[in-house]
Motif scaffolding. Structure first.
Motif, mmCIF file in Angstrom:
data_model
loop_
_atom_site.group_PDB
_atom_site.id
_atom_site.type_symbol
_atom_site.label_atom_id
_atom_site.label_comp_id
_atom_site.label_asym_id
_atom_site.label_seq_id
_atom_site.Cartn_x
_atom_site.Cartn_y
_atom_site.Cartn_z
ATOM 1 N N THR A 297 0.825 -1.207 0.000
ATOM 2 C CA THR A 297 0.000 0.000 0.000
ATOM 3 C C THR A 297 0.860 1.258 0.000
ATOM 4 O O THR A 297 0.562 2.242 -0.697
ATOM 5 N N GLU A 298 1.946 1.238 0.789
ATOM 6 C CA GLU A 298 2.811 2.421 0.824
ATOM 7 C C GLU A 298 3.426 2.681 -0.544
ATOM 8 O O GLU A 298 3.515 3.825 -0.997
ATOM 9 N N VAL A 299 3.846 1.627 -1.239
ATOM 10 C CA VAL A 299 4.421 1.796 -2.582
ATOM 11 C C VAL A 299 3.380 2.368 -3.536
ATOM 12 O O VAL A 299 3.668 3.258 -4.341
ATOM 13 N N GLU A 300 2.159 1.867 -3.454
ATOM 14 C CA GLU A 300 1.093 2.370 -4.332
ATOM 15 C C GLU A 300 0.797 3.833 -4.041
ATOM 16 O O GLU A 300 0.514 4.625 -4.959
ATOM 17 N N LEU A 301 0.859 4.230 -2.758
ATOM 18 C CA LEU A 301 0.629 5.630 -2.416
ATOM 19 C C LEU A 301 1.748 6.519 -2.961
ATOM 20 O O LEU A 301 1.491 7.624 -3.453
ATOM 21 N N LEU A 302 2.998 6.045 -2.869
ATOM 22 C CA LEU A 302 4.094 6.811 -3.463
ATOM 23 C C LEU A 302 3.862 7.007 -4.955
ATOM 24 O O LEU A 302 4.051 8.100 -5.498
ATOM 25 N N GLU A 303 3.457 5.932 -5.624
ATOM 26 C CA GLU A 303 3.200 6.012 -7.064
ATOM 27 C C GLU A 303 2.063 6.971 -7.376
ATOM 28 O O GLU A 303 2.145 7.772 -8.314
ATOM 29 N N ALA A 304 0.999 6.906 -6.570
ATOM 30 C CA ALA A 304 -0.162 7.783 -6.817
ATOM 31 C C ALA A 304 0.217 9.249 -6.657
ATOM 32 O O ALA A 304 -0.209 10.106 -7.440
ATOM 33 N N ARG A 305 1.044 9.532 -5.652
ATOM 34 C CA ARG A 305 1.450 10.923 -5.458
ATOM 35 C C ARG A 305 2.322 11.422 -6.611
ATOM 36 O O ARG A 305 2.190 12.572 -7.056
ATOM 37 N N LEU A 306 3.207 10.565 -7.085
ATOM 38 C CA LEU A 306 4.035 10.962 -8.226
ATOM 39 C C LEU A 306 3.189 11.183 -9.463
ATOM 40 O O LEU A 306 3.374 12.153 -10.207
ATOM 41 N N THR A 307 2.250 10.259 -9.704
ATOM 42 C CA THR A 307 1.402 10.356 -10.897
ATOM 43 C C THR A 307 0.557 11.628 -10.868
ATOM 44 O O THR A 307 0.376 12.297 -11.893
ATOM 45 N N SER A 308 0.039 11.971 -9.681
ATOM 46 C CA SER A 308 -0.825 13.154 -9.556
ATOM 47 C C SER A 308 -0.029 14.449 -9.503
ATOM 48 O O SER A 308 -0.585 15.531 -9.668
ATOM 49 N N GLY A 309 1.292 14.339 -9.260
ATOM 50 C CA GLY A 309 2.108 15.537 -9.147
ATOM 51 C C GLY A 309 2.100 16.166 -7.773
ATOM 52 O O GLY A 309 2.674 17.231 -7.576
ATOM 53 N N SER A 310 1.451 15.523 -6.793
ATOM 54 C CA SER A 310 1.354 16.100 -5.452
ATOM 55 C C SER A 310 2.522 15.708 -4.557
ATOM 56 O O SER A 310 2.685 16.267 -3.480
#
Length: 447
Positions: A92-105
């Motif tokens: 889950t932590e890896v997916e959250l890192l990816e989501a933040r990078l993808t969103s630019g946040s």
């Protein structure tokens, strides 16, 4: 032994520590396609590991099995589930890192550091799950981070170039004003605005900044000298302005009796522009002429208002009809009648509203405001229904909420047992998951 003490050290997404520094990998390229899929380990822990007869827990890897801990608290299946949940936390932590990078946040540098730390700790992580897929997913995240870092570097370089270009453009503008402009107030105001903007532009190297500033200062001095020379001739120009304003006053006074409301109102607007363009007359004469000009203008608009007020009286019946319609409209309630019925009823009200026609000017805001309130109520109900029917976002928030409750329960149990260190670890983990829960709930609320 409890599940919380099943391994020599508690292993969670927030506490996977990096071992001794390894050789830096080659710079990752931009990820392409979809990210590698990492299965949820807790849905089938036996696929990724096992517990032997003496309670040792193993995870399956490409190189064979690796012991990750010991389970003596209950059934082997419970032990596997425990270590699988730890794997899912990292996932889950890896997916959250990816989501933040993808969103630019997210901060790409911080995300890369976190991803590297997690990857370097996988070989010794006390978890049960698809480690190979998770490692591939982390590499995918690192690729994203590398691209984002490169973009940030280019952005800084572009920002510096843009700052130099902007100051160059400002200098050139000021030089043109200094040499050409005769609109003294406008140009003077622009010079002050340019100076204010100049102070806000950062990132220019000192040498270039000093060179541009010398040009700016020289141009400003040139403008000030030309403006001083201009005001030496101002007395003659003021006499011309007085004569022109006298003509404008006479035109304004002649128009004050006109009944041609629209064109005359437009003509007064034109006269006002001509008044401003005429320049300043001597102060005493300027004030007197202005009072006459305003008096003529006020006289015309007062007569026009009286006529319009009389016409508005004819719209009183329309206002009464709209008030009656509003009584009906304000009974529309999506909570009781249902959203579709409310939409239909509102549509009918809107059609009848247009058919009724105009109302007195002073009633427009009031009546339109009441109808708008009804429209807003129906619209908000529609938006709320949409948010409530977003199962993916709700499911994610529910998952985070469950993790917060689990760690809070672990903290309470550790406190009761007098284990302060383990309680603080669980509370820290609960706080992290609570932040993620707040972000997920905010995402649902803002849809």
């Amino acid at each position: 032994m409890s599940p919380a003490s099943a391994t020599p050290a508690t292993v969670t997404p927030a506490t996977v520590a990096a071992p001794a520094a390894a050789a830096a990998p080659a710079a990752p390229t931009a990820p392409a396609g979809t990210p590698p899929v990492v299965a949820v380990a807790s849905s089938d822990p036996g696929k990724w590991g096992r517990v032997d007869a003496d309670g040792t827990v193993y995870v399956k890897t490409a190189d064979g099995e690796r012991a990750v801990g010991s389970w003596q608290a209950g059934e082997p299946a419970e032990g596997l589930a425990h270590f699988a949940r730890r794997f899912d936390d990292i996932r889950t932590e890896v997916e959250l890192l990816e989501a933040r990078l993808t969103s630019g946040s997210g901060d790409p540098k911080q995300a890369a550091a976190s991803a590297k730390q997690i990857r370097e700790g996988l070989d010794e992580a006390h978890v049960v799950g698809d480690l190979a897929a998770l490692s591939a997913r982390i590499d995918f995240v690192l690729g994203h981070a590398a691209v984002a870092l490169d973009k940030a570097k280019h952005a800084r370089e572009e920002a510096k170039a843009a700052a130099v270009a902007r100051k160059q453009a400002l200098v050139e503008e000021v030089e043109r004003l200094a040499e050409e402009s005769t609109q003294w107030k406008v140009a003077g105001d622009r010079l002050r605005a340019v100076l204010d903007e100049w102070k806000t532009i950062k990132g220019v190297d000192r040498k270039t900044d000093e060179q541009l500033w010398r040009r700016f200062s020289k141009a400003r001095d040139t403008f000030n000298r030309r403006r001083g020379s201009h005001f030496a001739d101002l007395d003659r120009q003021r006499a011309t302005a007085k004569s022109r304003k006298q003509e404008l006053v006479e035109l304004a006074e002649a128009l004050s009796e006109s009944d041609d409301w629209g064109p005359t109102a437009g003509r007064y607007k034109d006269l006002m522009q001509e008044w401003k363009a005429a320049g300043r007359a001597p102060k005493d004469a300027d004030d007197t002429l202005w009072q006459r000009f305003r008096a003529a203008q006020d006289k015309f608009f007062a007569r026009r208002s009286a006529v319009f007020d009389e016409r508005d009286a004819e719209f009183s019946d329309n206002a009464k009809a709209k008030e009656e319609l509003l009584v009906e409209a304000e009974k529309i309630d999506p909570a009781t009648s249902g959203l579709e019925a409310a939409r239909s009823a509102l549509h009918k009200v809107q059609e009848r509203w247009e058919e009724i026609g105009k109302v007195p000017r002073e009633r427009i805001r009031e009546l339109e405001g009441r109808l708008r309130a009804v429209e807003d109520r129906v619209r908000q109900a529609s938006e709320a229904q949409w948010r409530r029917t977003d199962p993916e976002a709700e499911a994610r928030a529910a998952q985070f909420r469950e993790r917060v409750a689990q760690f809070e329960a672990q903290a309470a149990k550790a406190r009761a047992a007098g284990d302060k260190r383990r309680a603080e670890q669980a509370e820290a983990q609960a706080a992290q998951w609570r932040e993620w829960l707040a972000a997920a709930e905010q995402a649902v609320a803002s849809r």
